[in-house]
Design a protein around this motif. Structure first.
Motif, PDB file in Angstrom:
ATOM      1  N   ILE A  70       0.957  -1.083  -0.070  1.00  0.00           N
ATOM      2  CA  ILE A  70       0.240  -0.238  -0.551  1.00  0.00           C
ATOM      3  C   ILE A  70       0.680   0.991  -0.178  1.00  0.00           C
ATOM      4  O   ILE A  70       0.619   2.423  -1.337  1.00  0.00           O
ATOM      5  CB  ILE A  70      -1.235   0.521   1.305  1.00  0.00           C
ATOM      6  CG1 ILE A  70      -2.000  -0.925   0.850  1.00  0.00           C
ATOM      7  CG2 ILE A  70      -1.719   1.865   1.316  1.00  0.00           C
ATOM      8  CD1 ILE A  70      -2.817  -1.526   2.048  1.00  0.00           C
ATOM      9  N   ALA A  71       1.976   1.633   0.232  1.00  0.00           N
ATOM     10  CA  ALA A  71       3.168   2.376   0.783  1.00  0.00           C
ATOM     11  C   ALA A  71       3.556   2.542  -0.490  1.00  0.00           C
ATOM     12  O   ALA A  71       3.981   3.719  -0.766  1.00  0.00           O
ATOM     13  CB  ALA A  71       3.516   2.598   2.182  1.00  0.00           C
ATOM     14  N   ARG A  72       4.103   1.317  -1.146  1.00  0.00           N
ATOM     15  CA  ARG A  72       4.535   1.799  -2.563  1.00  0.00           C
ATOM     16  C   ARG A  72       3.833   2.751  -3.117  1.00  0.00           C
ATOM     17  O   ARG A  72       3.971   3.452  -3.967  1.00  0.00           O
ATOM     18  CB  ARG A  72       4.678   0.391  -2.753  1.00  0.00           C
ATOM     19  CG  ARG A  72       6.084  -0.139  -2.004  1.00  0.00           C
ATOM     20  CD  ARG A  72       6.792  -1.487  -3.130  1.00  0.00           C
ATOM     21  NE  ARG A  72       8.206  -1.714  -2.210  1.00  0.00           N
ATOM     22  CZ  ARG A  72       8.114  -3.618  -1.641  1.00  0.00           C
ATOM     23  NH1 ARG A  72       7.098  -4.369  -2.447  1.00  0.00           N
ATOM     24  NH2 ARG A  72       9.340  -3.332  -1.102  1.00  0.00           N
ATOM     25  N   ARG A  73       2.078   2.342  -3.435  1.00  0.00           N
ATOM     26  CA  ARG A  73       1.471   2.370  -4.455  1.00  0.00           C
ATOM     27  C   ARG A  73       1.339   4.724  -3.872  1.00  0.00           C
ATOM     28  O   ARG A  73       1.253   4.921  -4.923  1.00  0.00           O
ATOM     29  CB  ARG A  73      -0.094   1.464  -4.254  1.00  0.00           C
ATOM     30  CG  ARG A  73      -0.862   2.421  -5.068  1.00  0.00           C
ATOM     31  CD  ARG A  73      -1.667   1.044  -5.818  1.00  0.00           C
ATOM     32  NE  ARG A  73      -2.202   1.867  -7.110  1.00  0.00           N
ATOM     33  CZ  ARG A  73      -3.818   1.713  -7.303  1.00  0.00           C
ATOM     34  NH1 ARG A  73      -4.433   0.094  -6.330  1.00  0.00           N
ATOM     35  NH2 ARG A  73      -3.926   1.156  -8.364  1.00  0.00           N
ATOM     36  N   ALA A  74       1.114   4.401  -2.919  1.00  0.00           N
ATOM     37  CA  ALA A  74       0.810   6.116  -2.381  1.00  0.00           C
ATOM     38  C   ALA A  74       2.167   6.555  -2.233  1.00  0.00           C
ATOM     39  O   ALA A  74       1.743   7.730  -2.399  1.00  0.00           O
ATOM     40  CB  ALA A  74       0.081   6.020  -0.676  1.00  0.00           C
ATOM     41  N   LEU A 114      -4.575   4.391   6.395  1.00  0.00           N
ATOM     42  CA  LEU A 114      -5.120   5.355   6.303  1.00  0.00           C
ATOM     43  C   LEU A 114      -5.273   7.148   5.601  1.00  0.00           C
ATOM     44  O   LEU A 114      -5.096   7.559   5.087  1.00  0.00           O
ATOM     45  CB  LEU A 114      -4.983   5.416   8.007  1.00  0.00           C
ATOM     46  CG  LEU A 114      -6.384   4.400   8.995  1.00  0.00           C
ATOM     47  CD1 LEU A 114      -6.705   4.687  10.026  1.00  0.00           C
ATOM     48  CD2 LEU A 114      -7.506   4.446   8.167  1.00  0.00           C
ATOM     49  N   HIS A 115      -3.035   7.133   6.061  1.00  0.00           N
ATOM     50  CA  HIS A 115      -2.736   7.972   5.550  1.00  0.00           C
ATOM     51  C   HIS A 115      -2.405   8.188   4.037  1.00  0.00           C
ATOM     52  O   HIS A 115      -2.449   8.981   3.265  1.00  0.00           O
ATOM     53  CB  HIS A 115      -1.051   8.177   5.566  1.00  0.00           C
ATOM     54  CG  HIS A 115      -0.551   9.087   6.848  1.00  0.00           C
ATOM     55  ND1 HIS A 115      -0.746  10.106   7.435  1.00  0.00           N
ATOM     56  CD2 HIS A 115      -0.719   8.337   8.407  1.00  0.00           C
ATOM     57  CE1 HIS A 115      -0.868  10.594   8.449  1.00  0.00           C
ATOM     58  NE2 HIS A 115      -0.968   9.303   9.556  1.00  0.00           N
ATOM     59  N   ALA A 116      -2.680   6.461   3.122  1.00  0.00           N
ATOM     60  CA  ALA A 116      -2.230   6.868   1.796  1.00  0.00           C
ATOM     61  C   ALA A 116      -3.868   6.739   1.363  1.00  0.00           C
ATOM     62  O   ALA A 116      -3.967   7.071   0.048  1.00  0.00           O
ATOM     63  CB  ALA A 116      -1.853   4.736   1.850  1.00  0.00           C
ATOM     64  N   ARG A 140      -4.437  10.176   1.028  1.00  0.00           N
ATOM     65  CA  ARG A 140      -3.712  10.749   0.299  1.00  0.00           C
ATOM     66  C   ARG A 140      -3.623  10.165  -1.245  1.00  0.00           C
ATOM     67  O   ARG A 140      -4.020  10.763  -2.374  1.00  0.00           O
ATOM     68  CB  ARG A 140      -2.095  10.765  -0.083  1.00  0.00           C
ATOM     69  CG  ARG A 140      -1.058  10.632  -1.313  1.00  0.00           C
ATOM     70  CD  ARG A 140       0.345  10.160  -0.469  1.00  0.00           C
ATOM     71  NE  ARG A 140       1.305  10.619  -1.411  1.00  0.00           N
ATOM     72  CZ  ARG A 140       2.039  11.053  -2.112  1.00  0.00           C
ATOM     73  NH1 ARG A 140       2.353  12.112  -1.042  1.00  0.00           N
ATOM     74  NH2 ARG A 140       2.859  11.555  -2.915  1.00  0.00           N
ATOM     75  N   THR A 141      -3.739   9.422  -1.921  1.00  0.00           N
ATOM     76  CA  THR A 141      -4.472   8.847  -2.808  1.00  0.00           C
ATOM     77  C   THR A 141      -5.927   9.037  -3.910  1.00  0.00           C
ATOM     78  O   THR A 141      -6.639   9.051  -4.568  1.00  0.00           O
ATOM     79  CB  THR A 141      -4.198   6.836  -3.051  1.00  0.00           C
ATOM     80  OG1 THR A 141      -5.012   6.186  -2.045  1.00  0.00           O
ATOM     81  CG2 THR A 141      -2.886   7.015  -2.622  1.00  0.00           C
ATOM     82  N   GLY A 142      -7.087   8.713  -1.804  1.00  0.00           N
ATOM     83  CA  GLY A 142      -8.661   8.694  -2.481  1.00  0.00           C
ATOM     84  C   GLY A 142      -8.954   7.131  -2.892  1.00  0.00           C
ATOM     85  O   GLY A 142      -9.663   7.351  -3.452  1.00  0.00           O
ATOM     86  N   LEU A 143      -8.123   6.607  -2.425  1.00  0.00           N
ATOM     87  CA  LEU A 143      -8.295   5.121  -3.184  1.00  0.00           C
ATOM     88  C   LEU A 143      -8.723   4.586  -1.566  1.00  0.00           C
ATOM     89  O   LEU A 143      -8.377   4.610  -0.420  1.00  0.00           O
ATOM     90  CB  LEU A 143      -7.529   4.056  -3.447  1.00  0.00           C
ATOM     91  CG  LEU A 143      -6.908   4.883  -5.108  1.00  0.00           C
ATOM     92  CD1 LEU A 143      -5.762   4.667  -5.665  1.00  0.00           C
ATOM     93  CD2 LEU A 143      -8.277   5.073  -6.216  1.00  0.00           C
ATOM     94  N   SER A 144      -9.464   2.945  -2.033  1.00  0.00           N
ATOM     95  CA  SER A 144     -10.234   1.851  -0.884  1.00  0.00           C
ATOM     96  C   SER A 144      -8.498   1.698  -0.173  1.00  0.00           C
ATOM     97  O   SER A 144      -7.776   1.011  -0.804  1.00  0.00           O
ATOM     98  CB  SER A 144     -11.138   1.633  -0.418  1.00  0.00           C
ATOM     99  OG  SER A 144     -11.188   0.845  -2.068  1.00  0.00           O
ATOM    100  N   ILE A 145      -9.397   0.601   0.412  1.00  0.00           N
ATOM    101  CA  ILE A 145      -7.720  -0.116   1.096  1.00  0.00           C
ATOM    102  C   ILE A 145      -7.877  -1.024   0.527  1.00  0.00           C
ATOM    103  O   ILE A 145      -6.857  -1.423  -0.145  1.00  0.00           O
ATOM    104  CB  ILE A 145      -7.728  -1.125   2.559  1.00  0.00           C
ATOM    105  CG1 ILE A 145      -6.777  -1.713   2.832  1.00  0.00           C
ATOM    106  CG2 ILE A 145      -9.361  -1.186   2.389  1.00  0.00           C
ATOM    107  CD1 ILE A 145      -6.500  -2.467   3.866  1.00  0.00           C
TER     108      ILE A 145
END
Length: 189
Positions: free
Chosen positions: A129-133, A173-175, A178-183
């Motif tokens: 998730i962090a890599r994507r965000a 939650l931060h990701a 930042r991205t506006g995407l769901s988990i």
């Protein structure tokens, strides 16, 4: 984003996801000596729970220096089978987030030590998730909790299972913000 302190009883409710972290007594990944979870409610309040676990194995000096847990901390603690029995109903019905693959491997190894197969929980990885965000961190500090703590200004004590589980939840939650995407979207589901 609001947080709630550590609970004495295992959280029991319906959550968006549950982050899980473990600490180990030695290089054997099945030697779990602490388990922590961070349960994220629909309003993003985090309910945390942590327990020491008696790994019934030796403690390496390296690991004890890293997390500060030694034989005296776990002497009266439940063993893995007792501790995980408290968590199985909760984890079976939620997405379980880890930060890297270590925690899942440790859980699987500890189940193997019991002569059991690990449950087929739904796992996700907050590193992914962090890599994507924050793709800009690739090759520039990376996506480990230490670097994310600094860059995202997260407040937690690294190498404590409860704190690291909470940190993994905060990364998600931060990701999402930042991205506006769901988990689910961040995990590519």
């Amino acid at each position: 984003m609001r947080e709630k302190s550590v609970r004495s009883a295992v959280p029991d409710g319906s959550y968006r996801f549950v982050a899980l972290d473990v600490e180990t007594a030695c290089s054997d990944t099945s030697s779990i000596c602490q388990i922590g979870i961070a349960c994220v409610r629909s309003d993003d309040v985090i309910e945390s729970w942590v327990t020491y676990v008696n790994p019934r194995s030796h403690f390496s000096t390296f690991n004890t220096r890293l997390h500060g847990i030694g034989p005296d901390h776990v002497r009266e603690a439940p063993d893995f089978s007792q501790a995980i029995a408290l968590l199985e109903p909760l984890l079976a019905r939620h997405l379980v987030i880890q930060h890297s693959g270590f925690d899942r491997r440790a859980i699987q190894g500890a189940y193997e030590e019991l002569g059991r197969s690990a449950p087929n929980w739904r796992w996700g990885d907050s590193v992914r998730i962090a890599r994507r965000a924050w793709p800009e961190f690739i090759g520039n500090g990376g996506h480990g909790l230490s670097h994310l703590k600094e860059r995202l200004q997260l407040d937690f004590e690294h190498h404590d299972a409860g704190e690291d589980a909470r940190a993994a939840a905060l990364v998600v939650l931060h990701a999402e913000r930042r991205t506006g995407l769901s988990i689910d979207a961040l995990l590519g589901r």
